[in-house]
Write an enzyme that holds these catalytic residues in place. Structure first.
Site, PDB file in Angstrom:
ATOM      1  N   ASP A  73      60.304  37.665  15.356  1.00 20.21           N
ATOM      2  CA  ASP A  73      59.805  38.984  14.986  1.00 20.21           C
ATOM      3  C   ASP A  73      60.013  39.879  16.206  1.00 20.21           C
ATOM      4  O   ASP A  73      59.349  39.707  17.236  1.00 20.21           O
ATOM      5  CB  ASP A  73      58.328  38.892  14.620  1.00 20.21           C
ATOM      6  CG  ASP A  73      57.732  40.235  14.220  1.00 20.21           C
ATOM      7  OD1 ASP A  73      58.378  41.281  14.463  1.00 20.21           O
ATOM      8  OD2 ASP A  73      56.613  40.242  13.683  1.00 20.21           O
ATOM      9  N   TYR A 168      64.886  57.659  11.340  1.00 21.11           N
ATOM     10  CA  TYR A 168      66.223  57.070  11.361  1.00 21.11           C
ATOM     11  C   TYR A 168      67.095  57.776  12.409  1.00 21.11           C
ATOM     12  O   TYR A 168      67.793  57.126  13.193  1.00 21.11           O
ATOM     13  CB  TYR A 168      66.860  57.188   9.979  1.00 21.11           C
ATOM     14  CG  TYR A 168      68.239  56.572   9.888  1.00 21.11           C
ATOM     15  CD1 TYR A 168      68.398  55.220   9.615  1.00 21.11           C
ATOM     16  CD2 TYR A 168      69.378  57.352  10.074  1.00 21.11           C
ATOM     17  CE1 TYR A 168      69.664  54.643   9.532  1.00 21.11           C
ATOM     18  CE2 TYR A 168      70.650  56.800   9.997  1.00 21.11           C
ATOM     19  CZ  TYR A 168      70.786  55.450   9.724  1.00 21.11           C
ATOM     20  OH  TYR A 168      72.047  54.891   9.645  1.00 21.11           O
ATOM     21  N   LYS A 172      68.864  56.106  15.898  1.00 13.55           N
ATOM     22  CA  LYS A 172      70.287  56.093  16.237  1.00 13.55           C
ATOM     23  C   LYS A 172      70.564  56.861  17.534  1.00 13.55           C
ATOM     24  O   LYS A 172      71.302  56.391  18.406  1.00 13.55           O
ATOM     25  CB  LYS A 172      71.111  56.675  15.085  1.00 13.55           C
ATOM     26  CG  LYS A 172      70.994  55.880  13.782  1.00 13.55           C
ATOM     27  CD  LYS A 172      71.275  54.401  13.977  1.00 13.55           C
ATOM     28  CE  LYS A 172      71.209  53.630  12.661  1.00 13.55           C
ATOM     29  NZ  LYS A 172      71.320  52.163  12.877  1.00 13.55           N
ATOM     30  N   THR A 205      76.570  46.513   2.292  1.00 13.75           N
ATOM     31  CA  THR A 205      75.457  45.579   2.328  1.00 13.75           C
ATOM     32  C   THR A 205      74.772  45.560   0.962  1.00 13.75           C
ATOM     33  O   THR A 205      74.984  46.444   0.123  1.00 13.75           O
ATOM     34  CB  THR A 205      74.434  45.999   3.388  1.00 13.75           C
ATOM     35  OG1 THR A 205      73.911  47.301   3.033  1.00 13.75           O
ATOM     36  CG2 THR A 205      75.077  46.084   4.763  1.00 13.75           C
TER      37      THR A 205
END
Length: 292
Positions: A73, A168, A172, A205
């Site tokens: 984790d 998000y 990045k 994916t």
């Protein structure tokens, strides 16, 4: 070990139960790499998406490498420490670290503004940015004496334009800057460690394919743009083998453009198109000023 037997390249790929991490790990396996596969999913049902670390490790071995599954984790610093202690005890070194673990929840694609979505989407600041820092912190001592070593952050063009909300985008942009700053320290210490970030394209994916299937009219155009999850793994291997690897230290690179540089074809027989060409988006410039 016989003198003629060359030790395998050793890599750690975080967040490799599925998606980009799984593809990267398998691709490295095709090049004979020993890959430590990390993630939380150990059995079917641990996630809403298919894939486990044990399945990925087995696929790495089947591809020609050696896959080693390590439950981890990446929000737990002690678990990350134990991972790299295991690598040290079993291998004595580390050649490649791929920081890919990211806490991406299904709701990231939900309609609405960031304050209308669950607060847990901010987990990307922890498992995404901080987790990459922690993994690199533990990995660096295993790399400092190597003739060459490589730390890669998997990133995307959302670092430079709006994509799926501020968490998000911060993830990045954060890892791109982290790679740059780590490179400064590796250079100052006169090591042979290169740190860089790679912008991946839209990946085929399970998550993205499900999104496309949910609204073909809206997302169907992505069929012609998606990259296989393995593509970036082949790019990473070519970078690692490049005699001029150090010149990329601190750079944010577009994976598709590296594919062109190294003549890497994706599973469809083509090199993916670059976001620089398709969307006029490219990495931010980092300035050389150093303040200590």
């Amino acid at each position: 070990m016989p003198a003629s037997e060359k030790p395998s390249t050793v890599a750690v790929v975080t967040g490799a139960s599925r998606g980009a991490g799984r593809g990267i790990a398998i691709a490295l396996g095709q090049h004979g790499v020993t890959v430590y596969v990390t993630g939380r999913s150990q059995k079917s049902g641990d996630s809403t998406l298919p894939g486990t670390i044990h399945e990925t490790a087995a696929a790495v071995t089947a591809a020609g490498g050696k896959g080693i599954a390590v439950p981890c984790d990446h929000s737990d610093d002690r678990a990350v420490q134990a991972l790299f202690e295991q690598v040290r005890n079993e291998q004595g070194r580390l050649d490649i670290l791929v920081n890919n673990a990211a806490a991406i929840h299904d709701e990231i694609q939900a309609p609405g503004q960031f304050w209308e979505k669950p607060l847990k989407l901010g987990d990307l600041i922890d498992v995404g940015i901080r987790s990459g820092y922690v993994a690199s912190w533990y990995a660096a001592p295993l790399m400092l004496d190597e003739e060459r070593a490589l730390i890669v952050f998997t990133s995307a063009s959302g670092a430079a334009h709006y994509s799926m909300g501020p968490a998000y985008g911060a993830h990045k942009a954060g890892v791109d800057k982290m790679a740059f700053d780590m490179a400064v320290d590796f250079s100052a210490a006169k090591t042979n460690v290169t740190a860089l970030s790679i912008w991946m394209g839209a990946l085929a994916t399970d998550r993205l394919l499900a999104i496309i299937a949910s609204d073909e009219e809206k997302y169907g155009y992505l069929h012609d743009q998606i990259e296989s999850p393995e593509f970036t793994g082949h790019v990473i291997w070519s970078l690692f083998r490049d005699e001029d690897l150090e010149k990329f230290n601190g750079e944010t690179l577009i994976g598709a453009e590296l594919g062109g540089r190294y003549a890497i074809l994706d599973s469809n027989g083509h090199t993916p198109s670059s976001c620089r060409d398709a969307h006029k988006v490219f990495p931010h410039q980092h300035f050389p000023l150093i303040v200590r």
